[in-house]
Design an enzyme around this catalytic site. Structure first.
Site, PDB file in Angstrom:
ATOM      1  N   ALA A  66       0.868  -1.180   0.000  1.00 28.02           N
ATOM      2  CA  ALA A  66       0.000   0.000   0.000  1.00 28.02           C
ATOM      3  C   ALA A  66       0.902   1.226   0.000  1.00 28.02           C
ATOM      4  O   ALA A  66       2.050   1.182   0.458  1.00 28.02           O
ATOM      5  CB  ALA A  66      -0.891  -0.026   1.235  1.00 28.02           C
ATOM      6  N   GLY A 111       0.626  -4.940   0.878  1.00 27.84           N
ATOM      7  CA  GLY A 111      -0.511  -5.010  -0.041  1.00 27.84           C
ATOM      8  C   GLY A 111      -0.166  -5.721  -1.347  1.00 27.84           C
ATOM      9  O   GLY A 111      -1.055  -6.242  -2.026  1.00 27.84           O
ATOM     10  N   GLU A 134       4.400  -4.962   7.448  1.00 30.50           N
ATOM     11  CA  GLU A 134       3.625  -3.881   8.085  1.00 30.50           C
ATOM     12  C   GLU A 134       4.062  -3.575   9.511  1.00 30.50           C
ATOM     13  O   GLU A 134       4.004  -2.422   9.941  1.00 30.50           O
ATOM     14  CB  GLU A 134       2.128  -4.208   8.051  1.00 30.50           C
TER      15      GLU A 134
HETATM   16  N1  CAA Z   1       4.587   3.160  -0.718  1.00 31.45           N
HETATM   17  C1  CAA Z   1       4.976   4.319  -1.253  1.00 31.45           C
HETATM   18  N2  CAA Z   1       6.137   4.473  -1.907  1.00 31.45           N
HETATM   19  C2  CAA Z   1       6.930   3.394  -2.013  1.00 31.45           C
HETATM   20  C3  CAA Z   1       6.592   2.156  -1.465  1.00 31.45           C
HETATM   21  C4  CAA Z   1       5.349   2.046  -0.799  1.00 31.45           C
HETATM   22  N3  CAA Z   1       4.893   0.889  -0.278  1.00 31.45           N
HETATM   23  N4  CAA Z   1       7.586   1.273  -1.713  1.00 31.45           N
HETATM   24  C5  CAA Z   1       8.520   1.961  -2.385  1.00 31.45           C
HETATM   25  N5  CAA Z   1       8.136   3.242  -2.581  1.00 31.45           N
HETATM   26  C6  CAA Z   1       8.849   4.333  -3.257  1.00 31.45           C
HETATM   27  C7  CAA Z   1       9.998   4.854  -2.425  1.00 31.45           C
HETATM   28  O1  CAA Z   1       9.532   5.778  -1.469  1.00 31.45           O
HETATM   29  C8  CAA Z   1      10.859   5.467  -3.487  1.00 31.45           C
HETATM   30  O2  CAA Z   1      10.284   6.691  -3.880  1.00 31.45           O
HETATM   31  P1  CAA Z   1      11.218   8.019  -4.078  1.00 31.45           P
HETATM   32  O3  CAA Z   1      12.144   7.656  -5.181  1.00 31.45           O
HETATM   33  O4  CAA Z   1      10.240   9.091  -4.429  1.00 31.45           O
HETATM   34  O5  CAA Z   1      11.921   8.223  -2.759  1.00 31.45           O
HETATM   35  C9  CAA Z   1      10.685   4.516  -4.676  1.00 31.45           C
HETATM   36  O6  CAA Z   1       9.460   3.817  -4.429  1.00 31.45           O
HETATM   37  C10 CAA Z   1      11.801   3.486  -4.788  1.00 31.45           C
HETATM   38  O7  CAA Z   1      11.883   2.792  -3.546  1.00 31.45           O
HETATM   39  P2  CAA Z   1      13.261   2.676  -2.709  1.00 31.45           P
HETATM   40  O8  CAA Z   1      14.157   3.830  -2.998  1.00 31.45           O
HETATM   41  O9  CAA Z   1      12.890   2.440  -1.284  1.00 31.45           O
HETATM   42  O10 CAA Z   1      13.870   1.363  -3.358  1.00 31.45           O
HETATM   43  P3  CAA Z   1      14.879   0.338  -2.670  1.00 31.45           P
HETATM   44  O11 CAA Z   1      15.377  -0.549  -3.759  1.00 31.45           O
HETATM   45  O12 CAA Z   1      15.887   1.046  -1.842  1.00 31.45           O
HETATM   46  O13 CAA Z   1      13.992  -0.546  -1.666  1.00 31.45           O
HETATM   47  C11 CAA Z   1      12.041  -1.795  -1.008  1.00 31.45           C
HETATM   48  C12 CAA Z   1      12.964  -1.379  -2.174  1.00 31.45           C
HETATM   49  C13 CAA Z   1      12.795  -2.715  -0.055  1.00 31.45           C
HETATM   50  C14 CAA Z   1      10.862  -2.534  -1.618  1.00 31.45           C
HETATM   51  C15 CAA Z   1      11.570  -0.519  -0.249  1.00 31.45           C
HETATM   52  O14 CAA Z   1      11.059   0.408  -1.195  1.00 31.45           O
HETATM   53  C16 CAA Z   1      10.498  -0.764   0.764  1.00 31.45           C
HETATM   54  O15 CAA Z   1      10.772  -1.267   1.838  1.00 31.45           O
HETATM   55  N6  CAA Z   1       9.239  -0.392   0.444  1.00 31.45           N
HETATM   56  C17 CAA Z   1       8.141  -0.458   1.392  1.00 31.45           C
HETATM   57  C18 CAA Z   1       7.653  -1.879   1.559  1.00 31.45           C
HETATM   58  C19 CAA Z   1       6.543  -1.924   2.586  1.00 31.45           C
HETATM   59  O16 CAA Z   1       6.729  -1.607   3.747  1.00 31.45           O
HETATM   60  N7  CAA Z   1       5.344  -2.364   2.141  1.00 31.45           N
HETATM   61  C20 CAA Z   1       4.196  -2.474   2.990  1.00 31.45           C
HETATM   62  C21 CAA Z   1       3.365  -1.223   2.936  1.00 31.45           C
HETATM   63  S1  CAA Z   1       2.116  -1.224   4.164  1.00 31.45           S
HETATM   64  C22 CAA Z   1       0.847  -2.113   3.521  1.00 31.45           C
HETATM   65  O17 CAA Z   1       0.925  -2.671   2.436  1.00 31.45           O
HETATM   66  C23 CAA Z   1      -0.365  -2.164   4.393  1.00 31.45           C
HETATM   67  C24 CAA Z   1      -1.476  -3.008   3.934  1.00 31.45           C
HETATM   68  O18 CAA Z   1      -1.460  -4.220   4.033  1.00 31.45           O
HETATM   69  C25 CAA Z   1      -2.690  -2.392   3.459  1.00 31.45           C
END
Ligand code: CAA
Length: 260
Positions: A66, A111, A134
């Site tokens: 998400a 998500g 999460e």
């Molecule tokens: N939401 C919003 N933006 C996201 C995102 C997310 N879930 N995942 C990645 N992005 C964005 C980053 O913020 C970044 O944007 P900017 O360039 O504008 O800063 C871009 O995508 C590239 O990401 P990274 O620079 O972080 O890439 P990375 O290779 O260093 O890392 C990753 C990759 C490990 C997947 C890391 O992006 C990450 O940990 N993402 C979040 C994963 C996460 O926590 N997901 C769960 C979300 S909560 C949820 O899903 C709740 C639910 O059940 C409803």
């Protein structure tokens, strides 16, 4: 007009839907959830579509979860709506009357894993990483992850992934039963499309019967589930495709299914 965050492409009865926010690793904001919901409703209603393949844009992610930036701004009341929107989409996908294959081409987190688990089949690239991170955000999964992970892979795996928050690699995901197959990333599209083509040529009413019996039957007790299976089995004797399939076997020829 802004571009849709979901791309759609048709070929030989297979509709490929691609979540297209590669600069945000295809994160699911409300706009994208709504676009996916509309795209799946349209695919369900279109008789030319026999199979749906779902994937993410770019080489890095299926869907990284998400949208955290959007969630950061939500009130509790809005978060409830956000969760219900996501859960509604996942349920729509799970209850699609035609097979849905997740082509997991990279990160499937939060998500993103919830989206993949709502699909009927999952093929993952060997480079994919899957998880429910999460807790690292002070949250629990909100699009059905606790429930589908539990049902798909059991309590130990659900607790391992949701409590630990760390992603697993594709090989471990296969071991846990989270994905059906793992293939080299270079072969992911070809292998997925091979499976999609096979399903696109199968008898659609029989596939629908299997989906109803396994998905809905799996949510009942054994007695009700067996009755449900019998009802699906008997209903198919009213289809032309069942007559064609059995006649083709007896005539030692290939069946021509017509979705009737
Ligand atoms: N939401 C919003 N933006 C996201 C995102 C997310 N879930 N995942 C990645 N992005 C964005 C980053 O913020 C970044 O944007 P900017 O360039 O504008 O800063 C871009 O995508 C590239 O990401 P990274 O620079 O972080 O890439 P990375 O290779 O260093 O890392 C990753 C990759 C490990 C997947 C890391 O992006 C990450 O940990 N993402 C979040 C994963 C996460 O926590 N997901 C769960 C979300 S909560 C949820 O899903 C709740 C639910 O059940 C409803």
């Amino acid at each position: 007009m802004t571009a849709s965050p979901v791309l759609s492409r048709d070929a030989d009865g297979v509709r490929t839907l691609t979540v297209d926010r590669p600069d945000k690793l295809n994160a699911l904001d409300r706009n994208t959830l709504q676009a996916l919901d509309q795209a799946f409703a349209a695919a369900a209603a279109d008789p030319a579509v026999r199979v749906v393949v779902l994937t993410g844009s770019g080489a890095k992610a299926f869907v990284a979860g998400a949208d955290i930036a959007e969630m950061n701004t939500l009130t509790a009341i809005e978060a409830r709506e956000f969760s219900l929107l996501g859960q509604g989409l996942m349920r729509r996908i799970e209850r699609m009357p035609k097979p849905v294959i997740a082509m997991v081409n990279g990160y499937a987190l939060g998500g993103g894993l919830e989206l993949a688990m709502a699909c009927h089949l999952r093929i993952a690239a060997d480079s994919a990483r899957l998880g429910q991170p999460e807790v690292n955000l002070g949250l629990v999964p909100g699009f059905g992850g606790t429930q589908r992970l539990l049902r798909l892979a059991g309590r130990a795996a659900a607790l391992e992934l949701c409590l630990g928050g760390a992603p697993v690699d594709a090989a471990r995901a296969l071991q846990l039963g989270l994905v059906n197959r793992v293939v080299p990333v270079a072969e992911l599209e070809a292998e997925t499309m091979k499976l999609a083509a096979q399903l696109a040529n199968a008898a659609p009413l029989a596939l629908r019967g299997v989906l109803d019996a396994v998905v809905l039957g799996g949510e009942c007790g054994m007695e009700e589930g067996l009755q449900f299976e019998t009802a699906q089995f008997a209903l198919l004797f009213a289809s032309e495709d069942m007559r064609e399939g059995t006649a083709a076997f007896l005539g030692k020829r290939k069946p021509q299914f017509r979705n009737r």
